[in-house]
Design a protein around this motif. Structure first.
Motif, PDB file in Angstrom:
ATOM      1  N   MET A  59       0.821  -1.210   0.000  1.00  0.00           N
ATOM      2  CA  MET A  59       0.000   0.000   0.000  1.00  0.00           C
ATOM      3  C   MET A  59       0.858   1.263   0.000  1.00  0.00           C
ATOM      4  O   MET A  59       0.469   2.287  -0.578  1.00  0.00           O
ATOM      5  N   ARG A  60       2.012   1.196   0.614  1.00  0.00           N
ATOM      6  CA  ARG A  60       2.886   2.362   0.697  1.00  0.00           C
ATOM      7  C   ARG A  60       3.886   2.432  -0.451  1.00  0.00           C
ATOM      8  O   ARG A  60       4.749   3.308  -0.479  1.00  0.00           O
ATOM      9  N   GLY A  61       3.805   1.493  -1.375  1.00  0.00           N
ATOM     10  CA  GLY A  61       4.667   1.518  -2.548  1.00  0.00           C
ATOM     11  C   GLY A  61       6.104   1.176  -2.259  1.00  0.00           C
ATOM     12  O   GLY A  61       7.020   1.677  -2.920  1.00  0.00           O
ATOM     13  N   ARG A  62       6.353   0.296  -1.301  1.00  0.00           N
ATOM     14  CA  ARG A  62       7.714  -0.088  -0.941  1.00  0.00           C
ATOM     15  C   ARG A  62       8.008  -1.480  -1.482  1.00  0.00           C
ATOM     16  O   ARG A  62       7.120  -2.344  -1.531  1.00  0.00           O
ATOM     17  N   PRO A  63       9.256  -1.738  -1.888  1.00  0.00           N
ATOM     18  CA  PRO A  63       9.569  -3.057  -2.461  1.00  0.00           C
ATOM     19  C   PRO A  63       9.452  -4.184  -1.448  1.00  0.00           C
ATOM     20  O   PRO A  63       9.043  -5.285  -1.796  1.00  0.00           O
ATOM     21  N   LEU A  64       9.817  -3.924  -0.197  1.00  0.00           N
ATOM     22  CA  LEU A  64       9.740  -4.912   0.868  1.00  0.00           C
ATOM     23  C   LEU A  64       9.329  -4.204   2.159  1.00  0.00           C
ATOM     24  O   LEU A  64       9.559  -2.992   2.312  1.00  0.00           O
ATOM     25  N   PRO A  65       8.749  -4.935   3.099  1.00  0.00           N
ATOM     26  CA  PRO A  65       8.425  -4.301   4.391  1.00  0.00           C
ATOM     27  C   PRO A  65       9.683  -3.837   5.095  1.00  0.00           C
ATOM     28  O   PRO A  65      10.695  -4.556   5.166  1.00  0.00           O
ATOM     29  N   GLY A  66       9.636  -2.618   5.613  1.00  0.00           N
ATOM     30  CA  GLY A  66      10.744  -2.084   6.390  1.00  0.00           C
ATOM     31  C   GLY A  66      10.421  -2.098   7.866  1.00  0.00           C
ATOM     32  O   GLY A  66       9.454  -2.728   8.316  1.00  0.00           O
TER      33      GLY A  66
END
Length: 860
Positions: free
Chosen positions: A356-363
Motif C-alpha cells: 500500500m505504501r509503494g515499498r519493495p519490501l516491508p521495512g
C-alpha cells in the motif's frame, strides 16, 4: 600523478579507471553486502579503509576468534587520557566487512583517514590550525548518516569547540526522491536491494554520481575539516597506487568519494596538512554496544535501529518472517500470549502495508505497525520492549586478551575474571552479602572503581534487608568506561594502587570538610588502609580550621557512620574514633550559639543537622563502647604517641584531661554531653521553636525527660503568650519530621489535649498563618494514625476521661493495662530471633532462669 583516477568510458561494466572507490553508509547492512560483492568481483591487491592509520597494527586482531563486534577503535592521548576518540564498527559495518575480506584473502589492509595524532589535537591549539581550517577537537561532528564514521568523543570536558553544522546528504536525496523520511528512502534504495543480480559496482557508481552533485551544490557541506581529511586520503591513495598499481579498493564514506577523484596536486594536498597540531596517541580495540551505535546516544554516525540492521545483515533471506519469529519469542518470554498464527498474520499485514505504501519490501516501520496491531493488541507498552530489546538491542562486543591495553585495564580484567564479574551491556542488579569473602571482594572492587571515576556500578537501596552486611548494586558496562580506565591509569598500574593514590590526591585537593569525611567513608568501603592516614590527617586539619557548626554537623554523621564498617568489613577504624570524638565535642560547644536568631529556612536546616548529630552520637558511643575505636587511657588513645605502652619519648599525654572530654568519657560521656546540649536548646528562648521542640522530643525518646516535664514544656510553648507561628514551629519540631510523633499523640492524651486546646484557642487571623505549617506536619502521618487522632479529637477530653475511669484506656484498640499472659506468649519467638536458646540452656541448668538472663528486659 596529478590525477587520482579518471573515468574509462569504454571500460567493461562501466568500471572506473584507477582505484575502486566504494562509497558507503557507515553501519549499513546493504552497503556491507555491496562492499563484499564488489570486492569479490574486483579482487584488489590492497584494501584502503577510512580510519586512523595508527590502527594498522591492530587489523590482524579482527581475525581472532575472541573478537566479536560491535567493537571500536579507541585512541587516546598518552599525556591526557581523557582526550580520546572512538571509531565504532559493527558486524554489518562496511569497514568491518572490508577488513574481514582482506584478512580472509590475505590482502593488505590499511587505514587512510587523518591520523588520530591530529584528530585528538584538533582545536587544542587554535593558532596551529591552518587558516580556514578551524575545526573541532577530537570530535568529528559529522551528522550526516552517509558520512559520519568519525570518532565519538570521549574527551575531557570543556576541551573544545562545538561541531560545525553540515548538510545531511541522505535527507537531501530522500527529499529529491519524494520521501519525507531519509531512513525509509535508504532502506528502499539500498537495504532492500539484492546483490546477486546485476552489476556489483552499479550501486557505488550511482551513489558517487549523486554525491558529486551534492558536493557541487554544497562544497564541504559545512565541515572545513573534511577538506583536510580528504587531502590526507588522496595522498594515501596515491601511495598505494605507486605500490600496487590501479588494483586498489577504497572503502570510505560516500560523501568523500567525489573529493577523492578531484584533480589536485600533491603539493596542494600537503599544503592543507602543513602545521596541524599533534599529540602522542595510543590505540586499541575496546568493546562497543548496540545502544552506543544508536543515534539517540549522541554518536554522530549512529543509526536508529542497530538490532534491526544486524538482523537484515544476518538474515538476507526471508528477513520479515525471521524477524516476526524473534518478536514472538521475546513476547512469549515475557508471558505474552503469542501463537504461530500471530506470526503469520503479522507477516501478511507487514507485506500488505508495504504494498500500500509503494515499498519493495516491508521495512522497520511496516513490521513495527504489524507487531503493534497483531501481537501487542494495539498497545505501545509491549512494543516498547520490542524496540528496546530487539530494534536496538543489548549486544556487547568482545575483544581478545591480546589487544593492547593500559596496565590498569589488564589488572581490572584479571580481577573481573577471578571474581566472575563479567561486564555486560544489559543493566542488572547484583546482591552482595559482605559476610562472604567473594562478595566482599566484589564490593571493594566496585567501590574502588567508583572512587577512580569508573562508574560501572551504582549502589542502590537493598530490598528486603536493612542490614549493613548487605549491598545492592546496579551494574551496566558502557564503552566510555574504557576511557575512564585509561584516564585513571595515571594514578597507578593496579586498581588498588590507583584507588589509593586517587584518594590521597582527592583528600589534599578537597576544600569542604564534608567532602573529606565522605572520602574517608569511601576509603573504608573500598578498603584502602594505605590512603586512610592521609585522609584522616587532612580531615583533622580541616576540622581544626572550620568554624562553621553547620559544616561540622554535616561532616560528623558520615565520619561516625564509617566506624560501623570495622565490624561488618573487618576494617581497622581505630584512627577515626578520636577524630570523630573531637569533632563531636566541637559541635557540642558551638551548636547552641549557632541556633540563635535563625529564620525559618535556616532553622529547618539546623533542625536536620540536630537530627543527624543525634544519630551520629548514638553510633559513635556504640562504636567506642564495643571497642571499634581505640582504648582510651587518661584522655589519650592507647595507640597514640605518649600513651601507656608506647615508645618513651615519642609523645606526651594530653595536659588538659577533664571528665568532660568525650574520648575520656567514652560511650556514656558522649551521650551525657549531648543530652546537656539538647537541654540547653530546648529551654533557650532565642532558639527557634522547631529546634526547641525537636530537642524536647529527642530527650523524651532517650528517657532523659519524663512525661510530666514534657507536658510542662509543651504547655509553656503553647501558652497564649507565645506567638502562634512559633508555637506551630514547636509542634512541628516535636511531632513532625518523620519522628513517629503521631503515635506519641495517640498514646499520650495529655499531649494531644494540649495541642487540641492550643489549636482551638488560636485566633482566626493567626490560624490562617499557621495552617500550612500544621498541614505539613500532620499530613506526613500514616492514614491510620490520622484517623485515630481524628477519632480522639472528636470524642473530646471529657469522653476520653470517662472511658479511662470506666476501666478503659480511652484509646480505641488499647486495654487499660498490660496483659502479662499475652506478652509472655511472644517470649519463645523473641528467644529464637535473638539466638539465646542454646546460650540460656546452660544457664538454666546452673540455676539461672528467664529473669536472670535479662530476656524479660530485652522483650520489654
Amino acid at each position: 600523478m596529478a590525477d587520482v583516477a579518471g573515468v574509462d568510458e569504454g571500460g567493461s561494466e562501466g568500471r572506473v579507471r584507477g582505484p575502486l572507490l566504494l562509497g558507503v553508509r557507515h553501519h549499513g547492512p546493504g552497503s556491507a553486502r555491496a562492499v563484499r560483492a564488489a570486492l569479490d568481483a574486483a579482487r584488489p591487491r590492497t584494501v584502503l579503509i577510512e580510519g586512523p592509520p595508527e590502527a594498522d597494527a591492530l587489523i590482524a586482531l579482527a581475525a581472532d576468534e575472541a573478537m566479536r563486534p560491535p567493537v571500536a577503535l579507541l585512541a587516546h592521548a598518552v599525556d591526557e587520557p581523557g582526550r580520546s576518540a572512538f571509531w565504532p564498527l559493527a558486524e554489518f559495518s562496511p569497514e568491518w566487512v572490508a577488513i574481514r575480506w582482506a584478512l580472509e584473502h590475505q590482502v593488505p589492509a590499511r587505514f587512510i583517514d587523518l591520523p588520530a595524532t591530529h584528530t585528538l589535537a584538533w582545536g587544542e591549539d587554535a593558532e596551529r590550525v591552518p587558516a580556514g581550517k578551524e575545526g573541532v577537537d577530537g570530535v568529528d561532528g559529522e551528522e550526516g548518516p552517509v558520512d559520519g564514521n568519525g570518532p565519538d568523543a570521549g574527551r575531557a570536558p570543556g576541551a573544545g569547540a562545538a561541531a560545525d553544522v553540515r548538510v545531511d546528504p541522505l535527507a537531501v536525496l530522500a527529499e529529491v526522491a519524494g520521501y519525507d523520511d531519509p531512513e525509509r528512502w535508504w532502506e528502499d534504495v539500498v537495504e532492500h536491494r539484492g546483490t546477486g543480480d546485476g552489476d556489483a559496482f552499479a550501486p557505488f557508481l550511482g551513489l558517487e554520481e549523486a554525491m558529486g552533485a551534492l558536493r557541487e551544490a554544497y562544497g564541504s557541506g559545512g565541515h572545513e575539516r573534511d577538506l583536510v581529511r580528504e587531502a590526507y586520503m588522496r595522498l594515501q591513495v596515491r601511495a598505494a597506487q605507486r605500490e600496487f598499481g590501479d588494483e586498489v579498493a577504497v572503502v570510505c564514506g560516500a560523501w568523500h568519494v567525489p573529493a577523492l577523484r578531484w584533480k589536485t596536486t600533491v603539493a596542494a594536498d600537503k599544503a592543507l596538512l602543513k602545521g596541524l597540531a599533534k599529540v602522542k596517541a595510543d590505540m586499541t580495540w575496546v568493546p562497543w554496544t548496540n545502544r552506543r551505535l544508536a543515534r539517540a546516544s549522541g554518536y554522530g554516525a549512529g543509526i536508529e535501529s542497530p538490532g534491526w540492521y544486524g538482523h537484515l545483515f544476518g538474515a538476507p533471506d526471508r528477513p520479515v518472517e525471521r524477524w516476526m519469529t524473534k518478536v514472538a519469542g521475546l513476547l512469549r518470554d515475557e508471558d505474552r500470549i503469542v501463537s504461530s498464527a500471530h506470526v503469520i498474520e503479522a507477516v501478511r499485514l507487514a507485506e500488505t502495508l508495504a504494498a500500500m505504501r509503494g515499498r519493495p519490501l516491508p521495512g522497520l516501520s511496516e513490521t513495527t505497525d504489524a507487531v503493534r496491531a497483531v501481537m501487542c493488541d494495539g498497545s505501545d507498552v509491549p512494543l516498547a520492549l520490542v524496540r528496546d530489546r530487539l530494534v536496538v538491542g543489548d549486544v556487547l562486543g568482545e575483544v581478545p586478551a591480546s589487544a593492547p591495553a593500559v596496565p590498569l585495564q589488564r589488572d581490572l580484567d584479571r580481577i573481573q575474571r577471578r571474581l566472575r564479574l563479567k561486564p555486560e551491556a544489559l543493566e542488572r542488579e547484583l546482591e552482595l552479602d559482605l559476610r562472604k569473602e567473594n562478595d566482599a571482594e566484589r564490593s571493594r572492587l566496585l567501590h574502588r572503581l567508583r572512587l577512580l571515576g569508573v562508574g560501572w556500578g551504582e549502589q542502590v537501596a537493598s530490598r528486603g534487608s536493612t542490614g549493613t552486611f548487605r549491598e545492592t548494586w546496579r551494574l551496566r558496562w558502557e564503552p566510555e568506561l574504557s576511557v575512564r580506565v585509561a584516564e585513571a591509569g595515571v594514578w597507578g598500574t593496579t586498581v588498588f594502587a590507583a584507588a589509593t593514590a586517587k584518594a590521597e590526591g582527592d583528600a589534599v585537593a578537597a576544600q569542604a570538610l564534608a567532602d573529606v569525611t565522605a572520602l574517608a567513608e569511601r576509603c573504608l568501603l573500598a578498603e584502602l588502609p594505605d590512603a586512610l592516614p592521609t585522609v584522616m590527617r587532612v580531615l583533622a586539619d580541616r576540622a581544626a580550621l572550620d568554624a562553621d557548626v553547620g559544616h561540622l554537623a554535616q561532616a560528623l554523621p558520615a565520619l561516625v557512620r564509617s566506624l560501623r564498617y570495622g565490624d561488618v568489613r573487618g576494617t581497622d577504624t581505630a584512627a577515626m574514633t578520636d577524630v570523630a570524638a573531637g569533632l563531636a565535642e566541637r559541635v557540642f560547644v558551638g551548636l547552641p550559639p549557632a541556633c540563635a536568631a535563625l529564620d525559618a529556612d535556616a532553622a529547618e536546616e539546623m533542625r536536620r543537622h540536630v537530627d543527624a548529630v543525634h544519630g551520629a552520637v548514638g553510633l559513635l558511643g556504640d562504636a567506642v563502647a564495643s571497642g571499634a575505636g581505640p582504648e582510651v587511657r587518661g584522655g589519650v588513645p592507647a595507640s597514640a604517641p605518649g600513651a601507656e605502652g608506647s615508645v618513651p619519648g615519642q609523645g606526651v599525654p594530653s595536659p588538659d584531661v577533664t571528665p568532660s572530654k568525650p574520648a575520656a568519657l567514652g560511650h556514656g560521656g558522649l551521650r551525657v554531653r549531648w543530652h546537656a546540649v539538647l537541654r540547653v536548646l530546648s529551654v533557650r528562648d532565642t532558639v527557634p521553636g522547631v529546634i526547641r521542640g525537636r530537642g524536647v522530643r529527642l530527650l523524651l525518646d532517650d528517657g532523659q525527660l519524663g512525661q510530666e516535664e514534657v507536658a510542662r514544656l509543651m504547655g509553656l510553648a503553647l501558652s497564649p503568650g507565645t506567638p502562634p507561628g512559633d508555637a506551630a514551629a514547636w509542634i512541628e519540631g516535636f511531632v513532625g519530621g518523620g519522628s513517629g510523633g503521631g503515635m506519641l499523640l495517640v498514646h499520650d492524651e495529655r499531649l494531644l489535649g494540649l495541642v487540641d486546646a492550643w489549636l482551638t484557642g488560636v485566633s482566626a487571623e493567626a490560624f490562617t498563618d499557621v495552617l500550612p505549617l500544621l498541614r505539613r506536619t500532620f499530613s506526613a502521618y500514616e492514614p491510620g494514625v490520622r484517623r485515630t487522632l481524628g477519632e480522639l479529637v472528636r470524642r473530646g477530653p471529657g469522653e476520653r476521661g470517662r472511658a479511662a475511669v470506666g476501666g478503659g484506656s480511652g484509646i480505641p484498640g488499647f486495654a487499660a493495662g498490660l496483659d502479662v499472659g499475652r506478652a509472655d506468649a511472644v517470649v519463645p519467638v523473641v528467644r529464637l530471633l535473638l539466638g539465646l536458646d542454646q546460650v540460656d540452656m546452660g544457664r538454666e541448668g546452673a540455676g539461672g532462669g528467664l529473669a536472670d538472663n535479662g530476656l524479660v528486659e530485652v522483650a520489654g
